[in-house]
Design a protein around this motif. Structure first.
Motif, PDB file in Angstrom:
ATOM      1  N   GLY A 156      92.907  49.170  72.689  1.00 55.84           N
ATOM      2  CA  GLY A 156      93.548  48.672  71.483  1.00 55.84           C
ATOM      3  C   GLY A 156      94.758  49.107  71.356  1.00 55.84           C
ATOM      4  N   ILE A 157      94.820  50.530  71.471  1.00 52.41           N
ATOM      5  CA  ILE A 157      96.137  51.144  71.304  1.00 52.41           C
ATOM      6  C   ILE A 157      97.314  50.784  72.345  1.00 52.41           C
ATOM      7  CG2 ILE A 157      97.243  53.530  71.372  1.00 52.41           C
ATOM      8  CD1 ILE A 157      94.422  54.727  70.376  1.00 52.41           C
ATOM      9  N   LEU A 158      96.777  50.618  73.701  1.00 50.56           N
ATOM     10  CA  LEU A 158      97.757  49.938  74.745  1.00 50.56           C
ATOM     11  C   LEU A 158      98.273  48.410  74.364  1.00 50.56           C
ATOM     12  CD1 LEU A 158      96.759  50.271  78.349  1.00 50.56           C
ATOM     13  CD2 LEU A 158      97.277  48.030  77.357  1.00 50.56           C
ATOM     14  N   PHE A 159      97.255  47.681  73.748  1.00 43.23           N
ATOM     15  CA  PHE A 159      97.847  46.228  73.499  1.00 43.23           C
ATOM     16  C   PHE A 159      98.520  46.577  72.210  1.00 43.23           C
ATOM     17  CE2 PHE A 159      93.981  44.724  75.925  1.00 43.23           C
ATOM     18  CZ  PHE A 159      94.715  43.819  76.722  1.00 43.23           C
ATOM     19  N   ALA A 160      98.614  47.328  71.179  1.00 48.93           N
ATOM     20  CA  ALA A 160      99.293  47.611  70.131  1.00 48.93           C
ATOM     21  C   ALA A 160     100.890  48.093  70.610  1.00 48.93           C
ATOM     22  CB  ALA A 160      98.625  48.492  69.055  1.00 48.93           C
ATOM     23  N   GLY A 161     100.696  49.150  71.484  1.00 48.61           N
ATOM     24  CA  GLY A 161     102.022  49.475  71.919  1.00 48.61           C
ATOM     25  C   GLY A 161     102.579  48.569  72.715  1.00 48.61           C
ATOM     26  N   MET A 162     102.049  47.677  73.593  1.00 46.45           N
ATOM     27  CA  MET A 162     102.772  46.470  74.178  1.00 46.45           C
ATOM     28  C   MET A 162     103.315  45.622  73.149  1.00 46.45           C
ATOM     29  SD  MET A 162     103.231  45.309  77.456  1.00 46.45           S
ATOM     30  CE  MET A 162     103.679  43.801  78.049  1.00 46.45           C
ATOM     31  N   GLN A 163     102.592  45.321  72.202  1.00 46.45           N
ATOM     32  CA  GLN A 163     103.043  44.222  71.188  1.00 46.45           C
ATOM     33  C   GLN A 163     104.497  45.047  70.357  1.00 46.45           C
ATOM     34  OE1 GLN A 163     101.751  41.492  70.838  1.00 46.45           O
ATOM     35  NE2 GLN A 163     103.051  40.601  69.271  1.00 46.45           N
ATOM     36  N   ALA A 164     104.202  46.204  70.265  1.00 48.92           N
ATOM     37  CA  ALA A 164     105.331  46.947  69.286  1.00 48.92           C
ATOM     38  C   ALA A 164     106.735  46.904  70.510  1.00 48.92           C
ATOM     39  CB  ALA A 164     104.989  48.336  69.091  1.00 48.92           C
ATOM     40  N   GLY A 224     108.079  54.165  69.658  1.00 50.83           N
ATOM     41  CA  GLY A 224     106.909  54.289  69.145  1.00 50.83           C
ATOM     42  C   GLY A 224     106.061  53.428  70.031  1.00 50.83           C
ATOM     43  N   GLY A 225     106.259  52.369  70.435  1.00 50.41           N
ATOM     44  CA  GLY A 225     105.431  51.293  71.058  1.00 50.41           C
ATOM     45  C   GLY A 225     105.409  52.135  72.533  1.00 50.41           C
ATOM     46  N   ILE A 226     106.225  52.544  73.461  1.00 47.97           N
ATOM     47  CA  ILE A 226     105.835  53.159  74.608  1.00 47.97           C
ATOM     48  C   ILE A 226     105.080  54.324  74.440  1.00 47.97           C
ATOM     49  CG2 ILE A 226     107.984  54.688  74.657  1.00 47.97           C
ATOM     50  CD1 ILE A 226     108.443  53.659  77.849  1.00 47.97           C
ATOM     51  N   SER A 227     105.262  54.984  73.271  1.00 50.72           N
ATOM     52  CA  SER A 227     104.266  56.152  72.959  1.00 50.72           C
ATOM     53  C   SER A 227     102.947  55.780  73.073  1.00 50.72           C
ATOM     54  CB  SER A 227     104.754  56.981  71.977  1.00 50.72           C
ATOM     55  OG  SER A 227     106.053  57.368  72.102  1.00 50.72           O
ATOM     56  N   PHE A 228     102.595  54.712  72.069  1.00 50.39           N
ATOM     57  CA  PHE A 228     101.426  54.203  72.040  1.00 50.39           C
ATOM     58  C   PHE A 228     100.569  53.630  73.433  1.00 50.39           C
ATOM     59  CE2 PHE A 228     101.936  53.932  67.217  1.00 50.39           C
ATOM     60  CZ  PHE A 228     100.836  54.466  66.932  1.00 50.39           C
ATOM     61  N   PHE A 229     101.682  53.014  73.986  1.00 46.96           N
ATOM     62  CA  PHE A 229     101.224  52.153  75.060  1.00 46.96           C
ATOM     63  C   PHE A 229     100.697  53.333  76.134  1.00 46.96           C
ATOM     64  CE2 PHE A 229     102.182  50.674  79.483  1.00 46.96           C
ATOM     65  CZ  PHE A 229     101.642  49.297  79.410  1.00 46.96           C
ATOM     66  N   LEU A 230     101.396  54.522  76.340  1.00 50.32           N
ATOM     67  CA  LEU A 230     101.451  55.317  77.579  1.00 50.32           C
ATOM     68  C   LEU A 230      99.839  56.212  77.043  1.00 50.32           C
ATOM     69  CD1 LEU A 230     104.818  56.580  78.347  1.00 50.32           C
ATOM     70  CD2 LEU A 230     103.307  55.135  79.601  1.00 50.32           C
ATOM     71  N   TYR A 231      99.920  56.377  75.527  1.00 48.01           N
ATOM     72  CA  TYR A 231      98.655  57.042  75.168  1.00 48.01           C
ATOM     73  C   TYR A 231      97.347  56.207  75.349  1.00 48.01           C
ATOM     74  CZ  TYR A 231      95.365  59.602  71.968  1.00 48.01           C
ATOM     75  OH  TYR A 231      94.319  60.239  71.710  1.00 48.01           O
ATOM     76  N   GLY A 232      97.597  54.972  75.009  1.00 48.20           N
ATOM     77  CA  GLY A 232      96.314  54.253  75.160  1.00 48.20           C
ATOM     78  C   GLY A 232      96.009  54.000  76.753  1.00 48.20           C
ATOM     79  N   MET A 233      96.986  53.842  77.431  1.00 48.42           N
ATOM     80  CA  MET A 233      96.604  53.888  79.072  1.00 48.42           C
ATOM     81  C   MET A 233      96.047  55.322  79.383  1.00 48.42           C
ATOM     82  SD  MET A 233      97.208  52.151  81.747  1.00 48.42           S
ATOM     83  CE  MET A 233      98.630  51.162  81.579  1.00 48.42           C
ATOM     84  N   SER A 234      96.352  56.170  78.969  1.00 41.29           N
ATOM     85  CA  SER A 234      95.583  57.575  79.259  1.00 41.29           C
ATOM     86  C   SER A 234      94.395  57.751  78.647  1.00 41.29           C
ATOM     87  CB  SER A 234      96.625  58.714  78.842  1.00 41.29           C
ATOM     88  OG  SER A 234      95.892  60.071  79.183  1.00 41.29           O
ATOM     89  N   VAL A 235      94.052  57.407  77.452  1.00 44.62           N
ATOM     90  CA  VAL A 235      92.738  57.185  76.909  1.00 44.62           C
ATOM     91  C   VAL A 235      91.864  56.692  77.591  1.00 44.62           C
ATOM     92  CG1 VAL A 235      91.608  56.718  74.652  1.00 44.62           C
ATOM     93  CG2 VAL A 235      93.662  58.354  74.427  1.00 44.62           C
ATOM     94  N   MET A 236      92.248  55.272  77.949  1.00 42.43           N
ATOM     95  CA  MET A 236      91.552  54.276  78.627  1.00 42.43           C
ATOM     96  C   MET A 236      91.166  54.689  80.042  1.00 42.43           C
ATOM     97  SD  MET A 236      92.693  50.440  79.732  1.00 42.43           S
ATOM     98  CE  MET A 236      93.769  51.241  81.043  1.00 42.43           C
ATOM     99  N   SER A 237      92.086  55.316  80.851  1.00 41.05           N
ATOM    100  CA  SER A 237      91.692  55.562  81.829  1.00 41.05           C
ATOM    101  C   SER A 237      90.915  56.825  82.201  1.00 41.05           C
ATOM    102  CB  SER A 237      93.199  55.909  82.864  1.00 41.05           C
ATOM    103  OG  SER A 237      93.853  55.020  83.024  1.00 41.05           O
ATOM    104  N   LYS A 238      91.057  57.613  81.305  1.00 45.57           N
ATOM    105  CA  LYS A 238      90.165  58.951  81.090  1.00 45.57           C
ATOM    106  C   LYS A 238      88.734  58.617  80.809  1.00 45.57           C
ATOM    107  CE  LYS A 238      90.037  63.561  79.151  1.00 45.57           C
ATOM    108  NZ  LYS A 238      90.493  64.473  78.086  1.00 45.57           N
ATOM    109  N   SER A 239      88.483  57.559  79.929  1.00 49.24           N
ATOM    110  CA  SER A 239      87.298  57.330  79.341  1.00 49.24           C
ATOM    111  C   SER A 239      86.266  56.524  80.495  1.00 49.24           C
ATOM    112  CB  SER A 239      87.231  56.615  78.156  1.00 49.24           C
ATOM    113  OG  SER A 239      87.970  55.371  78.326  1.00 49.24           O
TER     114      SER A 239
END
Length: 333
Positions: free
Chosen positions: A151-159, A9-24
């Motif tokens: 935020g999602i990226l950091f949450a994933g990193m923490q998880a 779950g953490g790596i999923s949040f991390f990768l999704y957050g990375m994707s969202v951040m980069s795209k925006s």
């Protein structure tokens, strides 16, 4: 099993957050950055500077390199001008690792407490949601999306960090990690992981999360980080399929640049280790991984920039002109 699911779950949040951040970030600054790339890269050194700035802004060296391949294919940028930008992209991608190293910040001061991902991720996400809901301007909404991504990226990193923490007491995990002290195994592991998830920043983040186990040592981290830079070349090579020769050559410049840097600095590392200057048993933390990643990329650029024509020559030899191919075919016949 529970820890594995938490890590997944953490790596999923991390990768999704990375994707969202980069795209925006690309949507916010992309068109401006394209104009900068097309106009301002007249010398390799200027290309390095602008490539680093663009990549730091959009948080994706792969996106910058793919953009460069596209410009070369469209004949908006010469192959020689592309070399510097490709080198600079490796410098700009180190910013993410430093942001992720905030999880290693210690201290009870209010400012330090806010900088920790446990506090920073909800603050960034909340700010992003407010911008998304309250603002109608598209640019502000892109910024809000980017903050949510952070935020999602950091949450994933923490998880991820919490999930791997129990592995510190697992001797089997330590034994597996020691396998990566073999440079070939470590480079392959870093390259394959990065090629699969298509982001060297993300794979560096995963390595930073693993340092919380206390089992990641300097000798393990070095080849993995070097392999991560090679793995990120896959995106550029794929983007070169079906393009003109110079665009393909730009993709190969990216590959040869990272491979040459890996070979040179790996030799330097083992020589320093042989003479007792560096210890392979030094324990790594998040900041140590970020520093190692930065030193590798800065040193690779500094060493190879004066020899960019050799990289160009190797790329041209790999993708020869049509007349050269015809001449060789005639000789064979």
């Amino acid at each position: 099993m529970a820890y594995f699911l938490q890590f997944l779950g953490g790596i999923s949040f991390f990768l999704y957050g990375m994707s969202v951040m980069s795209k925006s970030l690309r949507e916010t600054t992309g068109s401006k950055m394209e104009a900068v790339l097309a106009r301002m890269c007249r010398t390799p050194l200027r290309g390095v500077i602008f490539g680093a700035l663009v990549t730091a802004a959009i948080q994706s060296s792969s996106a910058t390199t793919v953009m460069v391949v596209g410009f070369v294919n469209a004949r908006m940028m010469t192959l020689q001008h592309a070399v510097g930008v490709i080198m600079g992209a490796n410098l700009g991608t180190t910013v993410t690792a430093w942001l992720l190293s905030l999880s290693g910040v210690s201290g009870n001061a209010p400012l330090l407490s806010i900088l920790k991902p446990a506090a920073l991720s909800p603050l960034l996400a909340a700010t992003g949601v407010i911008l998304l809901l309250a603002c109608k301007q598209q640019k502000l909404q892109h910024i809000g999306t980017g903050l949510c991504g952070f935020g999602i990226l950091f949450a994933g990193m923490q998880a991820m960090s919490n999930a791997v923490a129990p592995l510190a007491e697992n001797p089997d995990f330590s034994r597996v990690l020691t396998l990566f002290q073999n440079p070939v195994a470590g480079i392959l592991a870093g390259a394959v992981l990065t090629a699969i998830i298509q982001s060297s920043s993300a794979s560096v983040g995963i390595l930073q999360a693993l340092t919380t186990t206390g089992a990641v040592r300097f000798g393990v981290a070095v080849p993995i980080i070097m392999g991560q830079n090679i793995g990120t070349c896959v995106t550029a090579l794929l983007s070169g399929i079906g393009t003109e020769r110079n665009a393909k050559r730009a993709a190969f410049v990216h590959l040869y640049f990272n491979v040459a840097g890996t070979v040179i600095l790996l030799l330097v590392f083992y020589l320093l280790q042989l003479f007792g200057v560096l210890s392979a048993d030094l324990l790594m933390n998040e900041g140590g991984v970020a520093l190692l990643h930065t030193v590798f990329n800065v040193a690779t650029t500094a060493i190879l920039l004066p020899f960019y024509k050799i990289l160009l020559g190797a790329a041209i030899a790999t993708v020869p002109d049509a007349c050269v191919e015809d001449a060789e075919n005639k000789k064979i016949i």
